[in-house]
Design a protein around this motif. Sequence first.
Motif, PDB file in Angstrom:
ATOM      1  N   PHE A  38     -24.694  32.592  39.687  1.00 17.26           N
ATOM      2  CA  PHE A  38     -24.477  33.770  40.510  1.00 17.26           C
ATOM      3  C   PHE A  38     -23.247  34.517  40.029  1.00 17.26           C
ATOM      4  CE2 PHE A  38     -27.062  31.198  43.313  1.00 17.26           C
ATOM      5  CZ  PHE A  38     -27.919  32.139  43.840  1.00 17.26           C
ATOM      6  N   GLY A  39     -23.240  35.836  40.313  1.00 21.76           N
ATOM      7  CA  GLY A  39     -22.078  36.642  39.981  1.00 21.76           C
ATOM      8  C   GLY A  39     -22.389  37.723  38.975  1.00 21.76           C
ATOM      9  N   THR A  40     -23.512  38.421  39.128  1.00 22.95           N
ATOM     10  CA  THR A  40     -23.855  39.506  38.224  1.00 22.95           C
ATOM     11  C   THR A  40     -23.218  40.820  38.637  1.00 22.95           C
ATOM     12  OG1 THR A  40     -25.871  39.956  39.481  1.00 22.95           O
ATOM     13  CG2 THR A  40     -26.060  38.467  37.606  1.00 22.95           C
ATOM     14  N   GLY A  41     -22.471  40.832  39.747  1.00 19.25           N
ATOM     15  CA  GLY A  41     -21.791  42.035  40.196  1.00 19.25           C
ATOM     16  C   GLY A  41     -22.517  42.772  41.297  1.00 19.25           C
ATOM     17  N   GLN A  42     -23.813  42.470  41.509  1.00 18.78           N
ATOM     18  CA  GLN A  42     -24.580  43.210  42.502  1.00 18.78           C
ATOM     19  C   GLN A  42     -24.188  42.844  43.928  1.00 18.78           C
ATOM     20  OE1 GLN A  42     -25.925  42.562  39.580  1.00 18.78           O
ATOM     21  NE2 GLN A  42     -26.546  44.620  39.024  1.00 18.78           N
ATOM     22  N   HIS A  43     -23.837  41.598  44.167  1.00 18.67           N
ATOM     23  CA  HIS A  43     -23.532  41.213  45.538  1.00 18.67           C
ATOM     24  C   HIS A  43     -22.185  41.787  45.968  1.00 18.67           C
ATOM     25  CE1 HIS A  43     -22.887  38.755  49.114  1.00 18.67           C
ATOM     26  NE2 HIS A  43     -24.190  38.597  49.100  1.00 18.67           N
ATOM     27  N   GLU A  44     -22.095  42.131  47.271  1.00 20.49           N
ATOM     28  CA  GLU A  44     -20.890  42.765  47.790  1.00 20.49           C
ATOM     29  C   GLU A  44     -19.650  41.913  47.601  1.00 20.49           C
ATOM     30  OE1 GLU A  44     -23.787  42.652  49.244  1.00 20.49           O
ATOM     31  OE2 GLU A  44     -24.250  44.456  50.402  1.00 20.49           O
ATOM     32  N   THR A  45     -19.809  40.577  47.592  1.00 23.93           N
ATOM     33  CA  THR A  45     -18.640  39.724  47.405  1.00 23.93           C
ATOM     34  C   THR A  45     -18.034  39.919  46.023  1.00 23.93           C
ATOM     35  OG1 THR A  45     -20.013  37.870  46.673  1.00 23.93           O
ATOM     36  CG2 THR A  45     -19.518  38.003  49.011  1.00 23.93           C
ATOM     37  N   PRO A  72     -26.868  51.983  29.398  1.00 21.74           N
ATOM     38  CA  PRO A  72     -25.711  52.616  28.748  1.00 21.74           C
ATOM     39  C   PRO A  72     -24.408  52.268  29.457  1.00 21.74           C
ATOM     40  CG  PRO A  72     -26.934  54.217  30.052  1.00 21.74           C
ATOM     41  CD  PRO A  72     -27.744  52.953  30.064  1.00 21.74           C
ATOM     42  N   ALA A  73     -23.347  52.157  28.689  1.00 27.01           N
ATOM     43  CA  ALA A  73     -22.018  51.877  29.233  1.00 27.01           C
ATOM     44  C   ALA A  73     -21.260  53.186  29.355  1.00 27.01           C
ATOM     45  CB  ALA A  73     -21.275  50.906  28.322  1.00 27.01           C
ATOM     46  N   PRO A  74     -20.902  53.626  30.556  1.00 23.60           N
ATOM     47  CA  PRO A  74     -20.212  54.911  30.725  1.00 23.60           C
ATOM     48  C   PRO A  74     -18.840  54.906  30.049  1.00 23.60           C
ATOM     49  CG  PRO A  74     -21.024  54.037  32.833  1.00 23.60           C
ATOM     50  CD  PRO A  74     -21.138  52.939  31.822  1.00 23.60           C
ATOM     51  N   GLN A  75     -18.452  56.053  29.538  1.00 28.37           N
ATOM     52  CA  GLN A  75     -17.131  56.184  28.936  1.00 28.37           C
ATOM     53  C   GLN A  75     -16.064  56.099  30.023  1.00 28.37           C
ATOM     54  OE1 GLN A  75     -16.941  59.778  26.629  1.00 28.37           O
ATOM     55  NE2 GLN A  75     -18.074  58.891  24.902  1.00 28.37           N
ATOM     56  N   GLY A 128     -33.581  43.347  35.693  1.00 24.24           N
ATOM     57  CA  GLY A 128     -33.759  44.765  35.937  1.00 24.24           C
ATOM     58  C   GLY A 128     -32.908  45.304  37.069  1.00 24.24           C
ATOM     59  N   LEU A 129     -31.880  44.584  37.537  1.00 27.65           N
ATOM     60  CA  LEU A 129     -31.011  45.090  38.572  1.00 27.65           C
ATOM     61  C   LEU A 129     -30.242  46.304  38.056  1.00 27.65           C
ATOM     62  CD1 LEU A 129     -29.564  41.763  40.002  1.00 27.65           C
ATOM     63  CD2 LEU A 129     -31.263  43.236  41.073  1.00 27.65           C
ATOM     64  N   GLU A 130     -29.971  47.233  38.971  1.00 20.97           N
ATOM     65  CA  GLU A 130     -29.237  48.422  38.593  1.00 20.97           C
ATOM     66  C   GLU A 130     -27.791  48.053  38.248  1.00 20.97           C
ATOM     67  OE1 GLU A 130     -30.243  51.606  38.223  1.00 20.97           O
ATOM     68  OE2 GLU A 130     -32.275  50.857  38.501  1.00 20.97           O
ATOM     69  N   PRO A 131     -27.199  48.742  37.258  1.00 22.48           N
ATOM     70  CA  PRO A 131     -25.779  48.499  36.957  1.00 22.48           C
ATOM     71  C   PRO A 131     -24.908  48.798  38.168  1.00 22.48           C
ATOM     72  CG  PRO A 131     -26.835  49.774  35.216  1.00 22.48           C
ATOM     73  CD  PRO A 131     -27.812  49.715  36.348  1.00 22.48           C
ATOM     74  N   VAL A 132     -23.756  48.164  38.216  1.00 22.23           N
ATOM     75  CA  VAL A 132     -22.822  48.308  39.325  1.00 22.23           C
ATOM     76  C   VAL A 132     -21.506  48.838  38.787  1.00 22.23           C
ATOM     77  CG1 VAL A 132     -21.431  47.013  40.996  1.00 22.23           C
ATOM     78  CG2 VAL A 132     -23.869  46.558  40.789  1.00 22.23           C
ATOM     79  N   ILE A 133     -20.913  49.763  39.530  1.00 22.19           N
ATOM     80  CA  ILE A 133     -19.578  50.252  39.216  1.00 22.19           C
ATOM     81  C   ILE A 133     -18.662  49.875  40.373  1.00 22.19           C
ATOM     82  CG2 ILE A 133     -18.132  52.292  38.859  1.00 22.19           C
ATOM     83  CD1 ILE A 133     -20.486  53.618  37.480  1.00 22.19           C
ATOM     84  N   ALA A 134     -17.590  49.167  40.058  1.00 22.54           N
ATOM     85  CA  ALA A 134     -16.586  48.787  41.061  1.00 22.54           C
ATOM     86  C   ALA A 134     -15.218  48.995  40.441  1.00 22.54           C
ATOM     87  CB  ALA A 134     -16.769  47.330  41.495  1.00 22.54           C
ATOM     88  N   GLY A 135     -14.458  49.946  40.979  1.00 27.56           N
ATOM     89  CA  GLY A 135     -13.191  50.277  40.360  1.00 27.56           C
ATOM     90  C   GLY A 135     -13.406  50.782  38.958  1.00 27.56           C
ATOM     91  N   ARG A 136     -12.677  50.226  37.996  1.00 26.18           N
ATOM     92  CA  ARG A 136     -12.829  50.652  36.604  1.00 26.18           C
ATOM     93  C   ARG A 136     -13.893  49.850  35.868  1.00 26.18           C
ATOM     94  NH1 ARG A 136      -6.991  49.840  34.672  1.00 26.18           N
ATOM     95  NH2 ARG A 136      -6.697  50.181  36.894  1.00 26.18           N
ATOM     96  N   PHE A 137     -14.637  49.016  36.584  1.00 19.99           N
ATOM     97  CA  PHE A 137     -15.574  48.097  35.933  1.00 19.99           C
ATOM     98  C   PHE A 137     -17.020  48.556  36.103  1.00 19.99           C
ATOM     99  CE2 PHE A 137     -11.864  45.496  37.094  1.00 19.99           C
ATOM    100  CZ  PHE A 137     -11.471  45.115  35.818  1.00 19.99           C
ATOM    101  N   HIS A 138     -17.772  48.389  35.023  1.00 17.95           N
ATOM    102  CA  HIS A 138     -19.213  48.671  35.003  1.00 17.95           C
ATOM    103  C   HIS A 138     -19.902  47.374  34.583  1.00 17.95           C
ATOM    104  CE1 HIS A 138     -22.890  49.846  32.694  1.00 17.95           C
ATOM    105  NE2 HIS A 138     -23.066  50.664  33.703  1.00 17.95           N
ATOM    106  N   VAL A 139     -20.833  46.917  35.403  1.00 19.01           N
ATOM    107  CA  VAL A 139     -21.506  45.638  35.150  1.00 19.01           C
ATOM    108  C   VAL A 139     -23.006  45.897  35.032  1.00 19.01           C
ATOM    109  CG1 VAL A 139     -21.808  43.257  35.893  1.00 19.01           C
ATOM    110  CG2 VAL A 139     -19.726  44.505  36.545  1.00 19.01           C
ATOM    111  N   ARG A 140     -23.592  45.467  33.911  1.00 19.88           N
ATOM    112  CA  ARG A 140     -25.014  45.652  33.692  1.00 19.88           C
ATOM    113  C   ARG A 140     -25.627  44.315  33.317  1.00 19.88           C
ATOM    114  NH1 ARG A 140     -22.329  46.543  28.968  1.00 19.88           N
ATOM    115  NH2 ARG A 140     -23.441  46.268  26.992  1.00 19.88           N
ATOM    116  N   ASN A 141     -26.935  44.176  33.550  1.00 20.03           N
ATOM    117  CA  ASN A 141     -27.592  42.918  33.186  1.00 20.03           C
ATOM    118  C   ASN A 141     -28.651  43.100  32.116  1.00 20.03           C
ATOM    119  OD1 ASN A 141     -29.633  44.058  34.915  1.00 20.03           O
ATOM    120  ND2 ASN A 141     -30.471  42.012  35.183  1.00 20.03           N
TER     121      ASN A 141
END
Length: 336
Positions: free
Chosen positions: A140-147, A124-127, A106-119
Amino acid sequence: MKHDAAAAPETPSQSWKVTLPCTRAEAEALDGDIAAFALLDRPPVLMTSEVEEDNPEAWKLEAYFEGRPGPAALKLLKALVPSAARTRPQVEQLPDEDWVTMSQQGLEPVIAGRFHVRNLPDDPAPQGLKSYLIAAGRAFGTGQHETTSGCLAMLDRMHSVGMRFRNIADIGTGTGLLAFAAMHLWPRAYATASDIDPVSVDVTEKNAEVNGVPVGGGVGQIALFTSAGVDHPAIAMRSPYDLLIANILAGPLIELAPALCACLEEGGTIVLAGLLDEQADAVMAAYRAQGMRLAERIDNGHWPCLRLRKRPRIGWRRPLRLNPQARGEAPGFGSW
């Protein structure tokens, strides 16, 4: 990852949860920030939530540990929520379920640059963005961590300024997300992804199938290996790389510096993450000693992402293949 010195000996499958009350302000201050635990070998996953809907100031902190947390870990945890200084932490062993999955669902999706990461598949995947489904799971590596999000932003920036790569390796790949992102940006490149943990390699293969990333050894495909650092004959044979990504921890980054740089071609790029602000100087010194120079840095909270470039060397002494003496092992370390 290797065992936490602050934890009592437990079998690897045992999962524990520590619960402490906290204020809303303390919970908001903890959003994504686990810097206090970065020096532990097995840092917990922290989650905060409201306790009572009609009491907006009543919150709780839940910390998920792999292995029973010891006194030092509990002390660090209590330091994060001063309002609970006189409260005894609630420590409980969880059933035989996956602690990473439970803590990340249930982690919130993350947007970094042109990438959208959801679990979650239903998110929904943004256009206009490249979306990846990286389900909460055993790596590990779902996109939520700052690293991870910092690396995604760095890769996106590198592509935006016209950088091009043809042979990419992601060392300590975790869920495979960073390798997938690099393959999206440079689809005609060869791609290699490895992790010391065979579970992570299995997760990466499954994530590749879910996200339509082809697995194999050819152009536009990702080749997967279980390896401590770059200590695998196939990783050596596929070198030299012009882009290496290593999102792990400061200790193994320093230890792996000679081997990673030996795998990199002249003028090649390394993206490093998993280190704290106060660890950046030591990490950069280790790579400067191998002929690298800092080209760019992104600071994402307490977690910098470094882009370094290998200085060209002139003459017959320049390495073309991995030095067989540089084994690239970092035993006991996994990926974020």
